[in-house]
Design a protein around this motif. Structure first.
Motif, short mmCIF file in Angstrom:
data_model
loop_
_atom_site.label_atom_id
_atom_site.label_comp_id
_atom_site.label_asym_id
_atom_site.label_seq_id
_atom_site.Cartn_x
_atom_site.Cartn_y
_atom_site.Cartn_z
N MET A 24 24.24 73.65 -25.37
CA MET A 24 24.36 73.15 -26.73
C MET A 24 25.27 74.08 -27.52
N GLN A 25 26.18 73.50 -28.25
CA GLN A 25 27.09 74.30 -29.07
C GLN A 25 26.36 74.81 -30.31
N ASP A 26 26.81 75.97 -30.80
CA ASP A 26 26.16 76.60 -31.96
C ASP A 26 26.12 75.67 -33.17
N LYS A 27 27.24 74.98 -33.46
CA LYS A 27 27.28 74.09 -34.63
C LYS A 27 26.26 72.97 -34.47
N ASN A 28 26.22 72.39 -33.30
CA ASN A 28 25.28 71.31 -33.04
C ASN A 28 23.84 71.82 -33.15
N ARG A 29 23.59 72.99 -32.62
CA ARG A 29 22.26 73.58 -32.69
C ARG A 29 21.84 73.81 -34.14
N THR A 30 22.75 74.34 -34.95
CA THR A 30 22.45 74.60 -36.36
C THR A 30 22.13 73.29 -37.08
N GLU A 31 22.87 72.24 -36.82
CA GLU A 31 22.61 70.95 -37.45
C GLU A 31 21.25 70.39 -37.03
N ILE A 32 20.93 70.54 -35.76
CA ILE A 32 19.63 70.07 -35.27
C ILE A 32 18.51 70.88 -35.91
N GLU A 33 18.66 72.20 -35.94
CA GLU A 33 17.63 73.04 -36.56
C GLU A 33 17.45 72.71 -38.03
N ALA A 34 18.55 72.43 -38.73
CA ALA A 34 18.47 72.07 -40.15
C ALA A 34 17.70 70.75 -40.32
N GLU A 35 17.97 69.80 -39.44
CA GLU A 35 17.26 68.52 -39.52
C GLU A 35 15.77 68.70 -39.23
N VAL A 36 15.44 69.54 -38.25
CA VAL A 36 14.04 69.82 -37.93
C VAL A 36 13.35 70.49 -39.12
N PHE A 37 14.02 71.44 -39.75
CA PHE A 37 13.44 72.12 -40.90
C PHE A 37 13.19 71.14 -42.05
N ARG A 38 14.17 70.27 -42.30
CA ARG A 38 13.97 69.27 -43.37
C ARG A 38 12.79 68.36 -43.04
N ARG A 39 12.63 68.02 -41.77
CA ARG A 39 11.50 67.18 -41.36
C ARG A 39 10.18 67.93 -41.52
N LEU A 40 10.17 69.23 -41.22
CA LEU A 40 8.97 70.04 -41.44
C LEU A 40 8.59 70.04 -42.92
N LEU A 41 9.56 70.25 -43.79
CA LEU A 41 9.28 70.23 -45.23
C LEU A 41 8.76 68.87 -45.67
N GLN A 42 9.34 67.80 -45.14
CA GLN A 42 8.88 66.45 -45.47
C GLN A 42 7.44 66.25 -45.00
N HIS A 43 7.15 66.71 -43.80
CA HIS A 43 5.80 66.59 -43.27
C HIS A 43 4.80 67.35 -44.14
N LEU A 44 5.14 68.58 -44.50
CA LEU A 44 4.25 69.36 -45.37
C LEU A 44 4.07 68.68 -46.72
N ASP A 45 5.15 68.08 -47.24
CA ASP A 45 5.06 67.38 -48.52
C ASP A 45 4.13 66.17 -48.41
N GLU A 46 4.15 65.53 -47.27
CA GLU A 46 3.28 64.37 -47.05
C GLU A 46 1.83 64.79 -46.81
N ARG A 47 1.60 66.05 -46.51
CA ARG A 47 0.26 66.55 -46.21
C ARG A 47 -0.16 67.60 -47.23
N LYS A 48 -0.08 67.24 -48.50
CA LYS A 48 -0.50 68.17 -49.55
C LYS A 48 -1.98 68.50 -49.45
N ASP A 49 -2.74 67.67 -48.72
CA ASP A 49 -4.16 67.95 -48.53
C ASP A 49 -4.38 69.17 -47.64
N VAL A 50 -3.40 69.54 -46.86
CA VAL A 50 -3.51 70.72 -46.01
C VAL A 50 -3.17 71.93 -46.86
N GLN A 51 -4.15 72.77 -47.07
CA GLN A 51 -3.99 73.93 -47.93
C GLN A 51 -3.27 75.06 -47.19
N ASN A 52 -2.62 75.93 -47.94
CA ASN A 52 -1.93 77.07 -47.33
C ASN A 52 -2.87 77.94 -46.51
N ILE A 53 -4.08 78.13 -46.98
CA ILE A 53 -5.01 78.96 -46.23
C ILE A 53 -5.36 78.32 -44.89
#
Length: 103
Positions: free
Chosen positions: A1-30
């Motif tokens: 995998m090329q570095d640019k492609n990897r960075t784009e994939i990682e960015a998309e995964v991170f955005r999806r993680l943030l979306q998932h956490l936003d959808e699960r506000k019931d899950v507390q930080n603790i």
């Protein structure tokens, strides 16, 4: 995998993680800390560090707004619940912190 492609994939995964956490506000930080050893605040701190590593100035409040999707005090007011004694005990027993209310 090329570095640019990897960075784009990682960015998309991170955005999806943030979306998932936003959808699960019931899950507390603790809960996240007790189960996985990190929480939304950790992500915000990692975001600040990554920005600094890239020469970009970003403070913790700005990073928290990115991670939480709103100002942190507003998120706490709307969604953060008081940690139960069991949650605090598990957190303290894990050695992950001192039971901070920001967990």
């Amino acid at each position: 995998m090329q570095d640019k492609n990897r960075t784009e994939i990682e960015a998309e995964v991170f955005r999806r993680l943030l979306q998932h956490l936003d959808e699960r506000k019931d899950v507390q930080n603790i809960d996240l800390m007790n189960l996985a050893g990190f929480c939304r605040n950790c992500l915000a701190k990692w975001y600040v560090t990554a920005a600094a590593n890239q020469g970009t100035e970003l403070d913790l409040n700005q990073a928290r707004e990115i991670v939480y999707g709103m100002p942190y005090p507003e998120w706490k007011r709307q969604y953060q619940k008081e940690a139960s004694p069991e949650q605090v005990a598990a957190f303290n027993a894990s050695g992950k912190g001192t039971g901070s209310s920001d967990a």
